[in-house]
Structure formats: structure tokens, C-alpha cells
Design an enzyme around this catalytic site. Structure first.
Site, PDB file in Angstrom:
ATOM      1  N   GLU A 162     -41.764 -73.819 -44.920  1.00  0.00           N
ATOM      2  CA  GLU A 162     -41.948 -72.435 -45.366  1.00  0.00           C
ATOM      3  C   GLU A 162     -43.416 -72.023 -45.322  1.00  0.00           C
ATOM      4  O   GLU A 162     -43.750 -70.932 -44.861  1.00  0.00           O
ATOM      5  CB  GLU A 162     -41.466 -72.268 -46.804  1.00  0.00           C
ATOM      6  CG  GLU A 162     -40.025 -72.563 -47.033  1.00  0.00           C
ATOM      7  CD  GLU A 162     -39.700 -72.446 -48.494  1.00  0.00           C
ATOM      8  OE1 GLU A 162     -38.824 -71.635 -48.814  1.00  0.00           O
ATOM      9  OE2 GLU A 162     -40.339 -73.135 -49.325  1.00  0.00           O
ATOM     10  N   ILE A 163     -44.275 -72.887 -45.843  1.00  0.00           N
ATOM     11  CA  ILE A 163     -45.702 -72.571 -45.909  1.00  0.00           C
ATOM     12  C   ILE A 163     -46.252 -72.346 -44.506  1.00  0.00           C
ATOM     13  O   ILE A 163     -46.970 -71.375 -44.256  1.00  0.00           O
ATOM     14  CB  ILE A 163     -46.467 -73.692 -46.644  1.00  0.00           C
ATOM     15  CG1 ILE A 163     -45.969 -73.797 -48.090  1.00  0.00           C
ATOM     16  CG2 ILE A 163     -47.967 -73.438 -46.604  1.00  0.00           C
ATOM     17  CD1 ILE A 163     -46.373 -75.082 -48.793  1.00  0.00           C
ATOM     18  N   VAL A 218     -39.056 -79.569 -47.580  1.00  0.00           N
ATOM     19  CA  VAL A 218     -38.724 -78.171 -47.287  1.00  0.00           C
ATOM     20  C   VAL A 218     -39.980 -77.298 -47.362  1.00  0.00           C
ATOM     21  O   VAL A 218     -40.205 -76.428 -46.520  1.00  0.00           O
ATOM     22  CB  VAL A 218     -37.639 -77.634 -48.252  1.00  0.00           C
ATOM     23  CG1 VAL A 218     -37.384 -76.148 -48.015  1.00  0.00           C
ATOM     24  CG2 VAL A 218     -36.352 -78.429 -48.098  1.00  0.00           C
ATOM     25  N   CYS A 219     -40.814 -77.554 -48.354  1.00  0.00           N
ATOM     26  CA  CYS A 219     -41.979 -76.716 -48.634  1.00  0.00           C
ATOM     27  C   CYS A 219     -42.911 -76.502 -47.433  1.00  0.00           C
ATOM     28  O   CYS A 219     -43.273 -75.356 -47.155  1.00  0.00           O
ATOM     29  CB  CYS A 219     -42.756 -77.263 -49.815  1.00  0.00           C
ATOM     30  SG  CYS A 219     -41.770 -77.394 -51.326  1.00  0.00           S
ATOM     31  N   PRO A 220     -43.306 -77.547 -46.698  1.00  0.00           N
ATOM     32  CA  PRO A 220     -44.244 -77.291 -45.600  1.00  0.00           C
ATOM     33  C   PRO A 220     -43.646 -76.442 -44.485  1.00  0.00           C
ATOM     34  O   PRO A 220     -44.379 -75.721 -43.802  1.00  0.00           O
ATOM     35  CB  PRO A 220     -44.631 -78.684 -45.100  1.00  0.00           C
ATOM     36  CG  PRO A 220     -43.537 -79.576 -45.551  1.00  0.00           C
ATOM     37  CD  PRO A 220     -43.026 -78.978 -46.841  1.00  0.00           C
TER      38      PRO A 220
END
Length: 178
Positions: free
Chosen positions: A54-55, A50-52
Site C-alpha cells: 500500500e505504501i 500487506v503494508c509495504p
């Protein structure tokens, strides 16, 4: 968790700022962007799923934040070296225009109250901080749910009007006059 109206904590962290040899890392302090609005967003772990998304989305919108005299800063409890490796090996993260803070001692995430008690990592938290260092917006989602950088930008626009803004207000629309 620190919330609206509270002072954002002082910090001094290593950050990954570039992939250029010799310019990869920098020390970033809370007062480095004095007089600017700041968006701080935290994610649980590098090399996740999920993190990449958003980033990369914050990276794509960086110009819009910069046009509003706002500095974006992302971070997790991973080291600057892990951030660097992730940026090197993930196409969507190679050219990020903002620092990736490395809170390896978990001091900032602890001071903010966003260190997840079960997982021991940063919660998926977002803050808008005004030029005086006061938190004006704070939101946290479950570790499994990504956030919307477009919504963060919409709230920033509303806060920068310093007026009453109705539900779903968008930049350029009328504010409320009481």
C-alpha cells in the site's frame, strides 16, 4: 472512529521524511499543510507484508495527488527510527515522497478512534481531509486487507468537484444535475 464532517485532530509528530544524512526526520503538525487537501493513511506495523504494498502504491501515485493540491501523509504507531530502518532496507520504500508519521504515544490514532483494541496498533484507516481540516472521507479495512490508492484518488476527484457524483464516477465524466 471519527468520521465524515468531523474536524481532523490536531497533532505534532516526528516523521521520517528522507534517507539523506542529517535530513531524515522532521516535526509534522496538522497545520503544516494549511489550505491543501490531505490524504492520511495508517497501517498496523512496519516490517510486515500487506503494508509495504500500500505504501509503495501511494508513493507511485503521489504525483497524481500533488496535481490535485493534495498532500499525502502515512503513519503507524512505530517510531521514526523504525520507519527509517524499514525505508532503508525495503527497495519499494526507499524513495517515498511523503512523510511517514510516527505516532508512538498513540495519541493521534486514539483521537481518531483507530487504535485497534486487540492488536494495540493503528487500524488500516484512510482519511481525505479538506483544506478546512474537515474529514470528507473515512474508511477502514481489516488488518489483513490492503486498500486501493486508486479508489482514494477517485473519491478525492469527486469531492473536489463539489457536485453530485454517481457510482463509479471518474474524473472527466459528467456529474449529476438535479
Amino acid at each position: 472512529m471519527l468520521g465524515v464532517g468531523q474536524k481532523f485532530p490536531a497533532f505534532n509528530l516526528k516523521a521520517t521524511v528522507s534517507l539523506e544524512k542529517g535530513k531524515e526526520f522532521a516535526d509534522i503538525k496538522d497545520n503544516d499543510y494549511a489550505g491543501k487537501w490531505k490524504i492520511y493513511f495508517f497501517w498496523p506495523k512496519d516490517f510486515t507484508f500487506v503494508c509495504p504494498t500500500e505504501i509503495a502504491a501511494f508513493g507511485k501515485m503521489n504525483k497524481e495527488f500533488a496535481e490535485r493540491d493534495t498532500q499525502v501523509l502515512g503513519g503507524s504507531t512505530d517510531s521514526e527510527f523504525v520507519h527509517h530502518a524499514w525505508r532503508t532496507h525495503h527497495d519499494d520504500l526507499r524513495n517515498l515522497p511523503f512523510p511517514m508519521l510516527a505516532d508512538v504515544k498513540r495519541e493521534l490514532t486514539s483521537d481518531l478512534g483507530i487504535l485497534d483494541p486487540e492488536a494495540g496498533v493503528a487500524q488500516r484507516a484512510t482519511y481525505i481531509v479538506d483544506p478546512q481540516g474537515i474529514i470528507r472521507f473515512a474508511y477502514v479495512t481489516d488488518l489483513s486487507v490492503g486498500r486501493s490508492p486508486s479508489e482514494v484518488l477517485r473519491v478525492l476527484d469527486a469531492l473536489q468537484t463539489d457536485e453530485l457524483c454517481p457510482c463509479n464516477w471518474q474524473k472527466g465524466q459528467e456529474t449529476l444535475h438535479v
